[in-house]
Design an enzyme around this catalytic site. Structure first.
Site, mmCIF file in Angstrom:
data_model
loop_
_atom_site.group_PDB
_atom_site.id
_atom_site.type_symbol
_atom_site.label_atom_id
_atom_site.label_comp_id
_atom_site.label_asym_id
_atom_site.label_seq_id
_atom_site.Cartn_x
_atom_site.Cartn_y
_atom_site.Cartn_z
ATOM 1 N N HIS A 53 0.857 -1.185 0.000
ATOM 2 C CA HIS A 53 0.000 0.000 0.000
ATOM 3 C C HIS A 53 0.895 1.237 0.000
ATOM 4 C CE1 HIS A 53 -3.755 -2.075 1.920
ATOM 5 N NE2 HIS A 53 -3.231 -2.793 0.939
ATOM 6 N N GLU A 55 0.937 3.841 1.831
ATOM 7 C CA GLU A 55 1.407 4.210 3.170
ATOM 8 C C GLU A 55 2.594 3.351 3.601
ATOM 9 O OE1 GLU A 55 -2.312 4.259 2.058
ATOM 10 O OE2 GLU A 55 -2.582 3.159 3.774
ATOM 11 N N CYS A 83 -6.146 1.652 5.911
ATOM 12 C CA CYS A 83 -6.746 0.413 6.381
ATOM 13 C C CYS A 83 -6.133 0.052 7.745
ATOM 14 C CB CYS A 83 -6.487 -0.707 5.371
ATOM 15 S SG CYS A 83 -4.752 -1.239 5.264
ATOM 16 N N CYS A 86 -2.288 -0.558 7.625
ATOM 17 C CA CYS A 86 -1.505 0.666 7.520
ATOM 18 C C CYS A 86 -1.591 1.491 8.795
ATOM 19 C CB CYS A 86 -1.952 1.468 6.306
ATOM 20 S SG CYS A 86 -1.546 0.650 4.737
#
Length: 149
Positions: A53, A55, A83, A86
């Site tokens: 992701h 992040e 999410c 993260c």
């Protein structure tokens, strides 16, 4: 406003992710002086890595550049509410501030779903500023998923 300029960079990364066929989420991380040290968009498909992701990618890069696992005083700006995975990484890295654009009622882990930072088990809760660039971020996501339906 510094949050807006960082969000503009994150939105650029989200657009680049969409162009690669990735879910259009982008992130930037700035050090305590406000200097952007890392920027990325989602790369889960490209890297065959469900943890890639935006992040996670910027946290990894910023930690490597800083030479430590803690990013106290740093600001992470991301186009979509992180999410739970993260959010847990943000807490573990001790990031000082999280700025995000669009809310994610389905998969978010900050204001929705797991609400990671509000759990007693959370090691750290950053300052959270939401809604910065929300319309642009949400529009990117709607367009991306609309084209795939």
């Amino acid at each position: 406003m510094v949050f807006r300029s960082d969000m503009d960079l994150a939105l650029e990364e989200a657009r680049a992710a969409a162009a690669r066929g990735e879910v259009p989420v982008g992130a930037v991380i700035a050090d305590a002086s406000g200097r952007v040290v890392a920027r990325a968009g989602n790369r889960t498909r490209e890297l065959n890595d469900p943890t890639a992701h935006a992040e996670m990618l910027v946290i990894r890069e910023a930690c490597a550049l800083a030479g430590r696992e803690r990013l106290t005083g740093y600001t992470l700006t991301v186009t979509l509410e992180p999410c739970a995975m993260c959010a847990a990484a943000i807490a573990a890295a001790r990031i000082g501030r999280l700025v995000y654009g669009a809310a994610d009622p389905k998969s978010g882990g900050v204001a929705h779903g797991a609400r990671v930072f509000s759990h007693p088990q959370a090691h750290h809760a950053p300052e959270v500023i939401d809604g910065v660039g929300e319309e642009e971020a949400a529009a990117l996501l709607r367009e991306f998923f609309g084209e795939r339906r």
